[in-house]
Enzyme design. Structure first.
Site, PDB file in Angstrom:
ATOM      1  N   ARG A 116      -0.098  -6.300 -24.374  1.00 57.17           N
ATOM      2  CA  ARG A 116       0.681  -5.063 -24.240  1.00 57.17           C
ATOM      3  C   ARG A 116      -0.111  -3.853 -24.726  1.00 57.17           C
ATOM      4  NH1 ARG A 116       4.365  -4.213 -27.909  1.00 57.17           N
ATOM      5  NH2 ARG A 116       4.999  -6.394 -27.965  1.00 57.17           N
ATOM      6  N   TYR A 159      11.248  16.110  -8.881  1.00 57.29           N
ATOM      7  CA  TYR A 159      11.496  14.718  -8.527  1.00 57.29           C
ATOM      8  C   TYR A 159      12.870  14.317  -9.076  1.00 57.29           C
ATOM      9  CZ  TYR A 159      11.177   9.750  -8.101  1.00 57.29           C
ATOM     10  OH  TYR A 159      11.450   8.456  -7.769  1.00 57.29           O
ATOM     11  N   ASP A 216       3.722  17.483 -13.814  1.00 56.14           N
ATOM     12  CA  ASP A 216       3.727  16.333 -12.909  1.00 56.14           C
ATOM     13  C   ASP A 216       2.818  16.709 -11.741  1.00 56.14           C
ATOM     14  OD1 ASP A 216       4.264  14.470 -10.873  1.00 56.14           O
ATOM     15  OD2 ASP A 216       6.319  14.145 -11.569  1.00 56.14           O
ATOM     16  N   LYS A 237       1.873   7.007  -5.558  1.00 56.94           N
ATOM     17  CA  LYS A 237       1.722   7.894  -4.394  1.00 56.94           C
ATOM     18  C   LYS A 237       0.238   8.019  -4.023  1.00 56.94           C
ATOM     19  CE  LYS A 237       6.133   8.192  -5.139  1.00 56.94           C
ATOM     20  NZ  LYS A 237       6.740   9.219  -5.945  1.00 56.94           N
TER      21      LYS A 237
HETATM   22  C1  LIG Z   1       7.667   9.225  -7.029  1.00 60.77           C
HETATM   23  C2  LIG Z   1       7.566  10.303  -8.044  1.00 60.77           C
HETATM   24  C3  LIG Z   1       7.835  10.048  -9.399  1.00 60.77           C
HETATM   25  C4  LIG Z   1       8.285   8.682  -9.883  1.00 60.77           C
HETATM   26  O1  LIG Z   1       7.289   7.729  -9.734  1.00 60.77           O
HETATM   27  P1  LIG Z   1       7.564   6.151  -9.509  1.00 60.77           P
HETATM   28  O2  LIG Z   1       6.196   5.591  -9.414  1.00 60.77           O
HETATM   29  O3  LIG Z   1       8.388   6.025  -8.252  1.00 60.77           O
HETATM   30  O4  LIG Z   1       8.330   5.677 -10.699  1.00 60.77           O
HETATM   31  C5  LIG Z   1       7.668  11.086 -10.303  1.00 60.77           C
HETATM   32  N1  LIG Z   1       7.290  12.324  -9.894  1.00 60.77           N
HETATM   33  C6  LIG Z   1       7.054  12.605  -8.595  1.00 60.77           C
HETATM   34  C7  LIG Z   1       6.659  13.980  -8.207  1.00 60.77           C
HETATM   35  C8  LIG Z   1       7.177  11.610  -7.627  1.00 60.77           C
HETATM   36  O5  LIG Z   1       6.955  11.906  -6.340  1.00 60.77           O
END
Ligand SMILES: *Cc1c(COP(=O)(O)O)cnc(C)c1O
Length: 361
Positions: free
Chosen positions: A52, A103, A174, A199
């Site tokens: 972990r 998001y 983000d 993504k």
């Molecule tokens: C998809 C997304 C998230 C969340 O990510 P996951 O990998 O689905 O948990 C957070 N911020 C943005 C801008 C996203 O597109």
């Protein structure tokens, strides 16, 4: 080149960093890539000790992403694991400034924390720099997304970060939509970058992964401690896939962005489309259908190349009507379709999309 996290080479260009960083030492018979290390525990006496707390395969991804963003990265089991771990740092009853459009998982989490009295939140229009700067006083954390999902608004990160810093607040960006190829928030004054590596970073719609990056050693230690305790650690295969994905990040982002820019030019003249939102970079485009919800739903069902699916940032082009999700704010138009433009041939993408749009009329 070794992959010592303390020795990234900032003079290299992003494409070179993406390809060369996070590799095993260049010694005879070392593999070129970090293997998938399946380990829940390690022989005692080293720096890691337990599964972990660290893994060499996570590290290949972390070292590469850290060098791309200009900080040190920590991998998480998903983007939301990274988001919630960062939000966990906020003190009890502290004020968090966040975008009104973001998001929806992040907005839902903030609403839940507020509902339970954990934090106070103030939602702002990130394009209204004066309003955001005016709101940062007394805040502990300024959460930014730029461009925002799915409205594609762009924040003035340097100005907001400077104001937040003066007010004693940490700034988180983000950076999922922009990726470090288009935007490096740590060089613009942000303290922490968050990614859904699911993504663009992994980039092939086959793995869930998240990441946090910071250039502040103290924050890094706190975040690492939180990851150790909350336990939102990545699967080894997912980290390996994301490290593999990073090798072509620049190529995928550049091609997808070229495709997006061309599609935006063509979509702007289409009679079925009343609005095209595009921040000028990246490969996420939002279009608003003139005929609203039904037309948007029909569009998503009538293409053959474009895949009707949520998520974004894969090599394949996907799209969806965002308001099909109950949590999407009512300020997002019902007929808004978010396009994640992939790396296919742009003429094929346009022919498929244009035919579906023409058929609406
Ligand atoms: C998809 C997304 C998230 C969340 O990510 P996951 O990998 O689905 O948990 C957070 N911020 C943005 C801008 C996203 O597109």
């Amino acid at each position: 080149m070794t992959d010592d996290p303390r020795a990234p080479q900032p003079s290299l260009h992003p494409a070179t960093i993406a390809v060369t960083t996070g590799r095993p030492a260049r010694e005879p018979d070392q593999p070129l890539n970090r293997p998938i290390t399946m380990a829940s525990t390690y022989v005692a006496g080293g720096d890691v000790e337990y599964g972990r707390y660290g893994n060499p395969t996570w590290e290949a991804f972390e070292v590469t992403l850290g060098a791309l963003e200009g900080g040190r990265a920590l991998a998480f089991s998903s983007g939301m694991a990274a988001v919630t771990t960062v939000l966990d740092l906020v003190g009890h009853d502290a004020l968090v400034i966040a975008p009104a459009h973001a998001y929806n998982g992040t907005l839902l989490e903030l609403a839940d924390l507020e509902g339970r009295g954990r934090v106070r939140t103030k939602l702002v229009d990130v394009t209204d720099t004066a309003a955001v700067v005016g709101a940062v006083e007394d805040s502990a954390l300024v959460w930014l997304e730029s461009p925002t999902n799915p409205a594609l608004e762009v924040a003035d990160i340097p100005t907001i970060a400077a104001a937040a810093r003066a007010a004693g607040a940490h700034v988180v960006v983000d950076n999922t939509f922009a990726t470090p190829i288009n935007q490096r928030p740590l060089t613009m004054g942000a303290d922490i970058v968050v990614h859904s590596a699911t993504k663009y970073l992994a980039g092939h719609s086959d793995a869930l992964l998240g990441a946090v990056v910071t250039a502040d050693d103290e924050l890094y230690a706190v975040l690492k401690g939180r990851r150790d305790m909350l336990g939102a650690v990545p699967g080894t295969l997912e980290a390996w896939l994301a490290a593999r994905g990073l090798r072509t990040l620049h190529l995928r982002v550049e091609r997808a962005q070229q495709n997006a820019q061309e599609l935006v030019r063509r979509l702007e003249g289409h009679p079925a489309v009343s609005q095209v939102r595009y921040p000028g970079f990246g490969a996420i485009v939002a279009i608003v259908l003139a005929e609203g919800t039904l037309a948007a739903d029909l569009l998503c069902r009538t293409t053959s190349l474009w895949v009707h699916a949520t998520s974004l940032g894969g090599v394949e082009s996907t799209f969806e009507r965002r308001r099909r999700w109950k949590a999407e704010p009512a300020t997002i138009p019902e007929g808004l379709v978010r396009l994640s433009v992939g790396v296919e041939d742009v003429e094929d993408l346009w022919a498929d999309l244009a035919k579906a749009l023409d058929d609406l009329g």
